[in-house]
Design an enzyme around this catalytic site. Sequence first.
Site, short mmCIF file in Angstrom:
data_model
loop_
_atom_site.label_atom_id
_atom_site.label_comp_id
_atom_site.label_asym_id
_atom_site.label_seq_id
_atom_site.Cartn_x
_atom_site.Cartn_y
_atom_site.Cartn_z
N ASP A 85 -2.41 1.70 -4.47
CA ASP A 85 -3.66 1.95 -3.76
C ASP A 85 -4.73 0.97 -4.21
O ASP A 85 -4.55 0.21 -5.16
CB ASP A 85 -4.11 3.39 -3.99
CG ASP A 85 -3.16 4.41 -3.38
OD1 ASP A 85 -2.58 4.10 -2.33
OD2 ASP A 85 -3.02 5.51 -3.96
N HIS A 107 0.81 -1.22 0.00
CA HIS A 107 0.00 0.00 0.00
C HIS A 107 0.84 1.27 0.00
O HIS A 107 0.31 2.38 -0.15
CB HIS A 107 -0.93 0.00 1.21
CG HIS A 107 -2.21 0.75 0.99
ND1 HIS A 107 -2.48 1.47 -0.15
CD2 HIS A 107 -3.32 0.88 1.77
CE1 HIS A 107 -3.66 2.01 -0.06
NE2 HIS A 107 -4.20 1.68 1.10
#
Length: 449
Positions: free
Chosen positions: A425, A421
Site C-alpha cells: 500500500d 498495490h
Amino acid sequence: MALYKLLLPKMGESVSEATITKWLKQPGDLIDEDDTLLEIATDKVDSEVPSPVKGVLKEHCYTVDQTVQVGEVVAIIEIEGENEEPAIQAQENTAPSATAPEEIIALNIPGVEQLPNVAAETSSSPYENTLRFYSPLVKNIARHEGLSQDELDRIQGTGAEGRVTKEDILTYVTHRDSSSKTPKSIPAEHTNTATESPKIISTAPSHVHTVANGSDEIIEMDRMRRLIADHMVKSVQTSPHVCSFVEADVTNLVLWRNKVKDAYKKREGENITFTPLFIEAISKALKDFPLVNISIDGYNIIKKKNINIGMAAALPNGNLIVPVIKNADQLSLVGLSKSVNDLAQRSRANKLKPDDTQDGTFTFTNIGAFGNIMGTPIINQPQAAILAVGTITKKPAVIETEYGDMIGIRHMMYLSLSYDHRAIDGALGGTFLKRVADYLENWDSNRVI
C-alpha cells in the site's frame, strides 16, 4: 584422427535447454582451443559456446533455430589421436546453489476465499508425480498455460529419449487453443486480472529483418526485444502499479564520492560510481521493510530471505538486461562496487551467464544516466517493486541552520518507486522510499572505504 563430441554446456541450475542462434564455425574450419563455435539463447540470456579442443570442425549436429537439451551433442570435432573421445561439455558443471527458504504469508482479502498455502509447492512441482522427465522450462510453460498432468503426459515428445521440448508443448498449446472456443484456465497468480496475460515465450524466428511499406519501415523485433515486450505486458496486466516520488538532497554523497574516487581508482584499478552507493541504501531499507522484498503467488505473499538486487543495464543494441547482485546486503561497499562494474562490463560484452540474471528480489534502475529527472518504471515480475533514480542536478534549496533558514546550492535527485498495490500500500511503499532517501541524504562525509 579421433572424433571429439562437444556437448551443450550446463548454463545454470534452472536452464535445461537452449536455442542455437548462429554458427560461427562451419564444417571444415580449423578451430583453436577457446574459439567460439556457436551462439545460443536461453529464456534468460544469450551466450557463446567455445571449443575446449583444437582441431577441425567435422559436423553440426543441429541447425540454427533448433532447440537443444543440455548435455546433448551439438558438434563433432576431429582432433589428433586414434580413438573416439568421450563426449564432454564445453565447460564444467557447477554445483547448484542452495535456495534460501522463503516465508509465505497469506493475504487477508475480505470476501475472497483464500487459496491453499503454497509452501509445499515451492519445493514440489505439480508435475513431479510422473515417471516421465520434464525440463523446468516445459513445466513452467505447462503451469502458465494451465495444462493438467494428463494433458502434459499425452504430448508427443520429439527430444532425446522422447522428451517433451519447448516446441512440442507450444505446438500443443497452439493447436488446443485454435480447436477450442472455451477460455482456458488462468493460473493462480493471474486470478486477479480481468484478462489473461500473454505468453512470455515467443516462437518467432530469432533473426531480424526490415521490409519497406510505402514510406514507412517495418522492423521485426529481435528475440531479446520480443521477450522484453512480452515480459512488460505481462507485468502491467498482472500487477496494479502505483508510483511514489521523493526528492533527496544528496550533496554529502556527491562530495564524498568526488573526494575518494581518485584514490579508490588508484587502489582498486576501477571506478566507483553512484550505483553501488544507491544499491547499499536500497539494501538497508529492504532490511528495514522486508515486506517490500517479496513476490506474490495468487493470494499468498512470499517474503524473500535473501536480498538480491537486479540492476537494469542498457545494452549497445538498444535492448535491456537485468543482472542480479546476490545477497547485496552482505557485501561491503567495495564488494558492491566490484560486482556492479563486473556485471555492467559483462552485460555490454554479452558475457553474462544465465545464473547472473536469476533470483532477483528487487530491481534498481538509474534513468539519470540518460539525463532524465524521474520516471515510472514497470515492475520486473515476479518481484513486487522497482526503484528508479533520476539525474543529480544542482538546485537552490532551503538549508536549515541554527541561525535560521538560508538558500544554498545543493545536489538534488528524484527517486521513484513503482510497486504492486496488491500487497504494498501507499504507506509502506512511500515510507520505504523515504527511508532510501534518508540513507542517501545522511551519508557520512568522513566514511573510509
